[in-house]
Design an enzyme around this catalytic site. Sequence first.
Site, PDB file in Angstrom:
ATOM      1  N   LYS A 155      41.588  40.590  36.213  1.00 19.88           N
ATOM      2  CA  LYS A 155      42.442  40.087  35.128  1.00 19.88           C
ATOM      3  C   LYS A 155      42.300  40.970  33.890  1.00 19.88           C
ATOM      4  CE  LYS A 155      42.838  35.369  36.755  1.00 19.88           C
ATOM      5  NZ  LYS A 155      42.763  33.950  36.482  1.00 19.88           N
ATOM      6  N   ASP A 183      46.565  31.908  33.003  1.00 18.17           N
ATOM      7  CA  ASP A 183      46.092  31.729  34.366  1.00 18.17           C
ATOM      8  C   ASP A 183      47.032  30.686  35.002  1.00 18.17           C
ATOM      9  OD1 ASP A 183      44.260  31.515  36.636  1.00 18.17           O
ATOM     10  OD2 ASP A 183      43.715  29.576  35.767  1.00 18.17           O
ATOM     11  N   VAL A 184      47.047  30.595  36.320  1.00 21.42           N
ATOM     12  CA  VAL A 184      47.978  29.662  36.975  1.00 21.42           C
ATOM     13  C   VAL A 184      47.269  28.420  37.530  1.00 21.42           C
ATOM     14  CG1 VAL A 184      49.702  29.374  38.803  1.00 21.42           C
ATOM     15  CG2 VAL A 184      49.625  31.495  37.468  1.00 21.42           C
ATOM     16  N   ASP A 185      46.371  28.609  38.498  1.00 24.41           N
ATOM     17  CA  ASP A 185      45.720  27.460  39.143  1.00 24.41           C
ATOM     18  C   ASP A 185      44.851  26.695  38.153  1.00 24.41           C
ATOM     19  OD1 ASP A 185      46.821  28.121  41.616  1.00 24.41           O
ATOM     20  OD2 ASP A 185      45.197  29.491  42.084  1.00 24.41           O
ATOM     21  N   MET A 233      34.780  30.321  41.289  1.00 25.57           N
ATOM     22  CA  MET A 233      35.090  29.915  39.921  1.00 25.57           C
ATOM     23  C   MET A 233      33.867  29.942  39.018  1.00 25.57           C
ATOM     24  SD  MET A 233      38.065  29.412  39.034  1.00 25.57           S
ATOM     25  CE  MET A 233      39.543  29.686  39.922  1.00 25.57           C
ATOM     26  N   THR A 288      36.854  33.897  35.645  1.00 26.92           N
ATOM     27  CA  THR A 288      37.618  35.151  35.737  1.00 26.92           C
ATOM     28  C   THR A 288      38.523  35.343  34.518  1.00 26.92           C
ATOM     29  OG1 THR A 288      39.344  34.058  37.041  1.00 26.92           O
ATOM     30  CG2 THR A 288      37.622  35.201  38.276  1.00 26.92           C
ATOM     31  N   ASP A 333      41.241  28.532  32.717  1.00 24.84           N
ATOM     32  CA  ASP A 333      40.171  27.540  32.935  1.00 24.84           C
ATOM     33  C   ASP A 333      38.917  28.127  33.547  1.00 24.84           C
ATOM     34  OD1 ASP A 333      40.089  26.589  36.164  1.00 24.84           O
ATOM     35  OD2 ASP A 333      41.807  27.737  35.509  1.00 24.84           O
ATOM     36  N   SER A 341      47.050  35.794  37.952  1.00 28.40           N
ATOM     37  CA  SER A 341      46.392  34.844  38.852  1.00 28.40           C
ATOM     38  C   SER A 341      45.703  35.535  40.017  1.00 28.40           C
ATOM     39  CB  SER A 341      47.447  33.870  39.394  1.00 28.40           C
ATOM     40  OG  SER A 341      46.887  33.041  40.383  1.00 28.40           O
ATOM     41  N   GLY A 342      44.608  34.929  40.446  1.00 25.59           N
ATOM     42  CA  GLY A 342      43.965  35.358  41.680  1.00 25.59           C
ATOM     43  C   GLY A 342      44.617  34.716  42.892  1.00 25.59           C
ATOM     44  N   GLY A 343      45.666  33.940  42.640  1.00 25.61           N
ATOM     45  CA  GLY A 343      46.433  33.307  43.720  1.00 25.61           C
ATOM     46  C   GLY A 343      47.483  34.257  44.281  1.00 25.61           C
TER      47      GLY A 343
END
Length: 223
Positions: free
Chosen positions: A156, A18-20, A50, A180, A177, A107-109
């Site tokens: 994801k 994951d990214v964020d 989240m 998701t 973290d 990512s969801g970003g």
Amino acid sequence: MSAEVQTILRKADAVCFDVDSTVIQEEGIDELAKFCNKGSEVSSLTAKAMTGSMTFQESLKLRLGIIQPTLTQIRDFVTTKPPTLTPGVKKLVGLLQSRNVPVYLISGGFKSIIAPIAAQLNIPNDHIFANRLKFYYTGEHAGFDDSEPTSKSGGKAVVVDSLKKRHNYKNLVLIGDGATDLEASPPADAFIGYGGNVIRPTVQAKAKWFVTDFNEIIDVLNQ
């Protein structure tokens, strides 16, 4: 239970991050909102997404509707507010790459914000699975590409499943973290909960292995 995850990690044939709040210390969309002076309105929606109390696509649509970022704002944001890599992540990614284990970012970003992060970690662009912002020819905000799996709850898992099928991965590990990330294992063969930037109690409670420092993962790989 953590021993089972560590065994899979040692023989991993792919690792997805994951990214964020995992690869980087910030939540990208919250930082973008602050940059566009919409910070407080957006951060409460991020928290709901989240914890799983709102579907991801509802939250994404609402947050982008508030921010309405233009193409110029995105470019300025990427240039002037580069995200902070989480301590130890570069070393961990480098260790995996030195062992020829492919690394992916899911990512969801937004891909336009994540691409510079991937470049810092020597992760190829086609190993980024994230959302695509859309703009009118004037550069004004035009929403997001809702055909991307990562724009939806459960997205994801869709990405992980397709990676496994396409490359025949048998020991794919996912590190993240948030809720998701947790829900994407399975199809991920193992999930490592990461709490070095923020601890989400549901993830901490449900992850078979939960770490707060990437060096914990590095140590297991080096055993």
